[in-house]
Design a protein around this motif. Structure first.
Motif, mmCIF file in Angstrom:
data_model
loop_
_atom_site.group_PDB
_atom_site.id
_atom_site.type_symbol
_atom_site.label_atom_id
_atom_site.label_comp_id
_atom_site.label_asym_id
_atom_site.label_seq_id
_atom_site.Cartn_x
_atom_site.Cartn_y
_atom_site.Cartn_z
ATOM 1 N N ASN A 75 30.517 16.543 30.889
ATOM 2 C CA ASN A 75 31.124 16.771 32.206
ATOM 3 C C ASN A 75 31.484 18.230 32.442
ATOM 4 O O ASN A 75 32.524 18.535 33.017
ATOM 5 C CB ASN A 75 32.379 15.916 32.394
ATOM 6 N N LEU A 76 30.617 19.142 32.020
ATOM 7 C CA LEU A 76 30.828 20.540 32.403
ATOM 8 C C LEU A 76 30.535 20.675 33.889
ATOM 9 O O LEU A 76 29.838 19.841 34.471
ATOM 10 C CB LEU A 76 29.899 21.448 31.600
ATOM 11 N N PHE A 77 31.062 21.741 34.503
ATOM 12 C CA PHE A 77 30.811 21.959 35.926
ATOM 13 C C PHE A 77 29.501 22.729 36.058
ATOM 14 O O PHE A 77 29.434 23.914 35.717
ATOM 15 C CB PHE A 77 31.969 22.721 36.549
ATOM 16 N N PRO A 78 28.440 22.086 36.544
ATOM 17 C CA PRO A 78 27.099 22.676 36.457
ATOM 18 C C PRO A 78 26.915 23.910 37.332
ATOM 19 O O PRO A 78 26.022 24.703 37.090
ATOM 20 C CB PRO A 78 26.180 21.539 36.916
ATOM 21 N N GLN A 91 26.821 22.422 24.893
ATOM 22 C CA GLN A 91 27.612 21.995 26.055
ATOM 23 C C GLN A 91 28.907 21.327 25.613
ATOM 24 O O GLN A 91 29.970 21.581 26.172
ATOM 25 C CB GLN A 91 26.805 21.009 26.908
#
Lengths: 247, 380
Positions: A92-95, A147
């Motif tokens: 759930n990284l901010f892409p 990631q």
């Protein structure tokens, strides 16, 4: 609640519709304690730790985190979330943000930290998870293991007292699991209070102070790793262990 | 790692690359394809020279085939010499160019309109170019622009007041289009967020609003703004006609924009919300920093699509008596001096609209391309 306990769950019940996912869950976690939660899928492990930072709402019982009781009170929820970091299975990284921006976002906006200071902090966290050279890349350009390490750095940047890990290695290729686990071991050795939902039994044996086994929404067994792996009490635990250790 | 030398990549076969390869693959891959290609080439061959001849080579601009200055329709070559082979008579556009651009705005004040146009370009710059120097300060100007534009165009603060019934042509089209889109965009975002709100009162209000506005034709809303809006306002407050139309156009666009953005919001995985919440972001911080940037990015094609739709729909104001670009064109055609030159007028109006809508479309393509190449949104 004893002096040094930092998380307390008392008779916690939760339903999704008519389906009861948590049944009278009781758990007390002390400061600097490392808990590993395991159990078959659908046993309520994720739901339980997601209740601790209120990503899920419990319907009955009491949850106290660092002296703050989780109720409908939004202020309480905000303060608990500042204390508790969380790492997800899907990273759930901010892409749309670079690695560095992913990490500085919360310090800048939630803690009102000056940008330069936040960037310095981000670089420090990236050193801890051993990928400072990726600072200016975007999440989509990193491997799964990288990631997930960024996700850990992002949580650490808020300087939490407690870290929750929700199956942090389940979405990773086998080659990358170790690099993530290594970071988590470092973190544990640094004295972080951790609750880790995982099936990595090797990790559990080296790191955990206590094992928690869940099935059908209940905590079935709580024991030290030594006792849990070598001499479990319940038949359900024995069955579970025989299945996952024979993979 | 094994020895790579056995797996060095070769160049693709010649027949599949280059212009010839492209033509073969895309234009002449089978006999139906080849037939369609030839048919289209034939039509283009017929159409393009004919149109160029009509609009440029055989057309009148200031003077007719006799070398006389064209002052009314009778001087147009195609009217004066119906037997001859003459094209368009653009004099109607040239003579009435001022009206097409500004309507009946007093000519000694028209610099105010031109200045507004220049400032509009300046205000758009930070939105269009991300890496422009001093973007932060330019954005402040962009936010203040509507007020500056209002004072410049309408008057007050020492400027002579030009009532909006003197405005016309492209000026009205742009005021409605630019302000309609610019105000509707933030409004649409709020409506979209509101519709997804967990609070039933807010979500119900937004849903009702969107469904009502979307369920009604724009013309109805225009009439509503013209006739009924004044009844709802306190006595003595008399809203300007153009403002009333602008309100109707903006609400209409906001409802569509809301649905477009809601579509984008639905594409954002739940994990993004959870990650944002778990690092402690508030609802507004989460939406502003994490959710909306991604949702809007996804919706760019649809946002531009509805914006282009609205820009063209502004021509409907003709129904309630405002003279936009098309309205001025129809006015020119109704005038006895220029009657019958409808081809020229409609082609010109279409061309002006096309320039604006095509630029919008190109800009959206550019944005999509930039965002796709700059940031790899998926993990692959």
């Amino acid at each position: 609640m004893s002096e040094d306990s930092i998380i307390l769950l008392q008779n916690v019940n939760k339903w999704f519709g008519d389906f009861q996912v948590l049944k009278d869950v009781n758990l007390e976690v002390k400061k600097r304690e490392r808990i590993v939660v395991c159990g078959p899928s659908g046993s309520g492990k994720s739901t339980m730790i997601r209740c601790i930072n209120r990503l899920e709402e419990h319907q009955e019982g009491k949850i106290v985190v660092d002296g703050i009781e989780l109720t409908g009170n939004l202020k309480n929820i905000d303060s608990v979330r500042k204390e508790v970091g969380m790492v997800f299975q899907q990273f759930n990284l901010f892409p749309h943000l670079s690695v560095k921006e992913n990490i500085t976002l919360a310090p800048i906006w939630v803690k009102k930290m000056p940008k330069a200071e936040a960037e310095e902090l981000a670089m420090k966290q990236l050193e801890i998870v051993k990928i400072p050279e990726q600072a200016n890349k975007y999440p989509g350009q990193l491997s799964g293991g990288q990631q997930q390490r960024v996700a850990i750095a992002r949580s650490l940047a808020m300087n939490p007292n407690i870290m929750l890990f929700d199956e942090p290695t389940s979405a990773l290729d086998p080659e990358m699991i170790k690099e993530v686990l290594d970071v988590m071991v470092d973190l544990a050795e640094g004295g972080m209070t951790m609750i880790v939902v995982t099936h990595e039994m090797g990790f559990a044996k080296t790191v955990a102070d206590r094992m928690v086994f869940m099935d059908e929404g209940k905590i079935v067994e709580e024991a030290s790793p030594d006792k849990f792996f070598n001499n479990p009490e319940s038949d359900r635990t024995k069955l579970f262990l025989s299945q996952i250790l024979h993979q | 790692m094994g020895n790579n030398s056995n797996f060095e990549s070769r160049k693709p076969p010649v027949a599949t690359t280059g212009i010839l390869g492209w033509c073969r693959q895309h234009l002449f891959s089978n006999w139906i394809n080849s037939f369609v290609t030839l048919l289209v080439i034939y039509f283009l061959y017929q159409l393009i020279p004919w149109f160029l001849d009509w609009s440029v080579f055989s057309a009148d601009f200031w003077i007719n085939y006799n070398g006389e200055l064209i002052v009314d329709r009778t001087f147009c070559s195609r009217v004066a010499d119906p037997e001859g082979d003459h094209g368009a008579c653009w004099a109607i556009i040239i003579v009435r160019f001022y009206q097409f651009m500004y309507g009946f705005y007093p000519s000694e004040q028209v610099w105010r309109v031109n200045l507004t146009y220049i400032l509009l370009v300046v205000a758009l710059l930070p939105l269009l170019i991300e890496k422009i120097p001093g973007r932060k300060h330019l954005i402040k100007f962009t936010i203040a622009f509507p007020i500056i534009a209002f004072i410049l165009l309408y008057g007050g603060f020492g400027f002579q007041i030009i009532p909006t019934n003197k405005w016309g042509g492209l000026l009205v089209t742009l005021v409605l289009g630019v302000f309609g889109i610019a105000i509707a965009f933030p409004l649409g975002i709020l409506l979209a967020l509101g519709r997804r709100s967990k609070l039933p009162v807010i979500s119900m209000f937004c849903t009702l609003f969107i469904e009502f506005i979307r369920g009604v034709p724009l013309i109805t809303l225009l009439f509503f703004g013209m006739v009924m809006l004044p009844l709802f306002l306190p006595e003595g407050l008399n809203l300007d006609g153009l403002v009333r139309v602008l309100v109707a156009v903006t609400l209409f666009q906001a409802a569509y924009m809301a649905e477009v953005i809601r579509g984008g919001l639905q594409a954002i995985p739940r994990g993004q919300y959870e990650a944002a919440q778990s690092v402690g972001l508030s609802y507004w911080q989460m939406n502003r920093k994490i959710i909306l940037p991604q949702a809007i990015r996804i919706s760019i094609p649809s946002i531009v699509n509805t914006s282009i739709g609205l820009f063209k729909d502004t021509t409907l104001v003709i129904i309630i008596g405002l003279l936009d670009l098309l309205g001025i064109g129809r006015g020119a055609l109704a005038d006895a001096t220029w009657m019958g030159l409808s081809n020229e007028v409609y082609v010109f109006v279409a061309l002006v609209f096309f320039i604006f809508t095509f630029s919008m479309s190109r800009y959206s393509l550019y944005l999509e391309k930039k965002l796709k190449t700059g940031i790899n949104m998926g993990a692959d």
